[in-house]
Design a protein around this motif. Structure first.
Motif, mmCIF file in Angstrom:
data_model
loop_
_atom_site.group_PDB
_atom_site.id
_atom_site.type_symbol
_atom_site.label_atom_id
_atom_site.label_comp_id
_atom_site.label_asym_id
_atom_site.label_seq_id
_atom_site.Cartn_x
_atom_site.Cartn_y
_atom_site.Cartn_z
ATOM 1 N N ASN A 322 50.949 47.185 15.954
ATOM 2 C CA ASN A 322 50.050 46.863 14.849
ATOM 3 C C ASN A 322 50.731 45.864 13.920
ATOM 4 O O ASN A 322 51.908 45.526 14.096
ATOM 5 N N ALA A 323 49.993 45.383 12.935
ATOM 6 C CA ALA A 323 50.506 44.315 12.069
ATOM 7 C C ALA A 323 51.780 44.732 11.344
ATOM 8 O O ALA A 323 52.716 43.939 11.212
ATOM 9 N N LYS A 352 43.467 46.173 19.408
ATOM 10 C CA LYS A 352 44.421 45.758 18.380
ATOM 11 C C LYS A 352 44.112 44.345 17.900
ATOM 12 O O LYS A 352 43.203 43.676 18.405
ATOM 13 N N THR A 353 44.911 43.878 16.927
ATOM 14 C CA THR A 353 44.687 42.553 16.336
ATOM 15 C C THR A 353 45.935 41.703 16.535
ATOM 16 O O THR A 353 46.837 41.713 15.695
ATOM 17 N N PRO A 354 45.998 40.957 17.632
ATOM 18 C CA PRO A 354 47.229 40.232 17.970
ATOM 19 C C PRO A 354 47.623 39.186 16.943
ATOM 20 O O PRO A 354 48.816 38.993 16.685
ATOM 21 N N ALA A 388 45.392 33.685 20.262
ATOM 22 C CA ALA A 388 45.712 34.372 19.005
ATOM 23 C C ALA A 388 47.071 33.933 18.483
ATOM 24 O O ALA A 388 47.264 33.740 17.279
ATOM 25 N N ALA A 389 48.035 33.790 19.389
ATOM 26 C CA ALA A 389 49.372 33.355 18.981
ATOM 27 C C ALA A 389 49.344 31.954 18.391
ATOM 28 O O ALA A 389 50.011 31.669 17.385
ATOM 29 N N SER A 424 52.901 46.224 22.863
ATOM 30 C CA SER A 424 52.161 47.367 23.384
ATOM 31 C C SER A 424 53.110 48.380 24.006
ATOM 32 O O SER A 424 54.010 48.011 24.772
ATOM 33 N N LEU A 425 52.882 49.656 23.731
ATOM 34 C CA LEU A 425 53.646 50.696 24.426
ATOM 35 C C LEU A 425 53.302 50.729 25.904
ATOM 36 O O LEU A 425 54.143 51.091 26.740
#
Length: 436
Positions: A322-323, A352-354, A388-389, A424-425
């Protein structure tokens, strides 16, 4: 449903259990209460429970507590989620990960008791964990929530020894609410009347007030990071201060600036439980030095990915998603990793919010290669995370796999650097399965 012969493999049973409810997550305690009653209420036959909720730091705090109590000679149960490689990792029974045969047996027992009634996989496997823990003697159970707190399947323990709230931030908003106050309220609800409530220092200014208000409502004595206790790194040591005095201890073995707060929360919890579970400063020191929590700022030292690296390169793994996790990880990298360039291999779930996670790495990373998480239907595509990156200000390109991403970075940069696989896990679990 199984018919009474030897249990099937755990994976086969878990596949059946997953079909009992149409949703993976459906927050409620009603199904748990029904099943636990059918099982004879194993949640009432547990050793003293330390219950942990929070957004980030739950697992690390649990790892420190487990290591401290084991250093003191206690038998420890622990319950965590999700797992990284094997489902068995979630059930730590009297000092060891549960084996396949007893895991399969209790899963089938829960399956028989539940029948065809709707229940989520997390709920029925949490009931199975309580069954295992109730039947094996131990001195303490360290219990991690799965999601939230108020309606989490673990929140059926009526009188824990202590409750712990780690750092709270924005995550799982579709289940817990879209404000930090709402999320904090959900997690605060593991507090119980008269039970010591420890909380770590909080990054959001609104959170402490929510926790304090809930504690006052239920009558839970508060032990707050930054107020009743403080922890900081000073001259190569961990300095911990509370009403019981000042402790000078080794720095925690888990890397990262955020681990000071996690270790501090663990020590504060140990102090709150000293009457039931006495420990010494030597036990605390040994626990801080021996705690292990994979995929949290973990350096990989063997496996195919490591063997592919030229001399001077390092490979690290982190499952934060997460952020706030991205912010903490980037801050640690800026502080501890300034001696080499940093490259990311990144993947994330579509819940999630990459861009929010990656924004903290702007100006810090040289190259980013994005991947889809193997075997995960809810993974973002490599193209989506690369876009997103780029929106977060990073130089990013998609790759077909983690191995391809690493090879691509190596081809483009010859000088020694650090590679960090993150986001990510589930991605971390895939990497560990192939490199441990």
């Amino acid at each position: 449903m199984a018919t009474g012969l030897a249990p099937a493999a755990p994976e086969t049973i878990l596949e059946r259990l997953q079909k009992l409810h149409p949703k993976l997550i459906d927050l409620s305690l009603d199904r748990m209460h029904r099943l636990l009653a059918a099982l004879g209420h194993p949640e009432r036959a547990l050793p003293p429970v330390i219950h942990i909720a929070g957004t980030n730091g739950k697992g690390s705090t649990l790892a420190y507590l487990r290591a401290i109590y084991e250093a003191a000679g206690y038998k420890v149960h622990a319950y965590t989620s999700p797992h990284l490689v094997r489902f068995n990792e979630r059930f730590y029974v009297a000092g060891a990960e549960i084996a396949d045969a007893p895991l399969a047996a209790i899963l089938e027992e829960c399956e028989r008791a539940n029948g065809d009634a709707p229940i989520t996989l997390f709920e029925i496997t949490t009931a199975a964990a309580f069954l295992a823990f109730s039947r094996t003697p131990a001195d303490v159970l360290i219990l991690e929530t799965g999601l939230g707190g108020r309606l989490d399947a673990t929140n059926v323990v009526e009188r824990p020894l202590a409750t712990v709230i780690t750092s709270i931030s924005m995550d799982h908003m579709q289940y817990l609410g879209d404000t930090i106050q709402a999320i904090a309220g959900e997690k605060a609800a593991i507090m119980k009347p008269g039970v010591p409530a420890i909380h770590a220092p909080q990054r959001f200014a609104e959170v402490p007030g929510v926790l304090d208000a809930y504690a006052a409502t239920v009558g839970a004595p508060m032990n707050r990071g930054g107020i009743e206790w403080r922890a900081k790194a000073e001259n190569g040591a961990l300095l911990y201060e509370s009403a019981l005095g000042i402790r000078r201890l080794p720095l925690p073995v888990l890397p990262g600036l955020h681990q000071i707060d996690n270790a501090g929360a663990a020590i504060a919890t140990v102090e709150a439980a000293l009457d039931r579970l006495p420990v010494t400063d030597a036990d605390i020191a040994r626990g801080l030095q021996t705690a292990r929590w994979p995929a949290r700022m973990q350096r990989l030292t063997h496996g195919p990915l490591v063997e592919a690296l030229p001399p001077g390169w390092e490979l690290w793994l982190d499952g934060g998603h997460n952020a706030d996790a991205g912010t903490v990880l980037a801050a640690t990298a800026r502080t501890l990793w300034a001696d080499k360039p940093l490259h990311l291999v990144f993947g994330m779930l579509d819940t999630k919010t990459p861009q929010d996670y990656l924004a903290a790495f702007a100006g810090l990373t040289a190259k980013v290669r994005t991947v889809a998480i193997p075997g995960e239907a809810h993974s973002l595509t490599a193209g989506q995370t690369a876009e997103a990156a780029r929106h977060a200000g990073l130089s990013a390109e998609p790759a077909e796999s983690v191995a391809d991403a690493v090879a691509d970075i190596l081809r483009a940069d010859g000088q020694p650097a650090r590679l960090l696989i993150c986001g990510s896990l589930y991605l971390a679990g895939h990497v560990l399965a192939e490199n441990e």
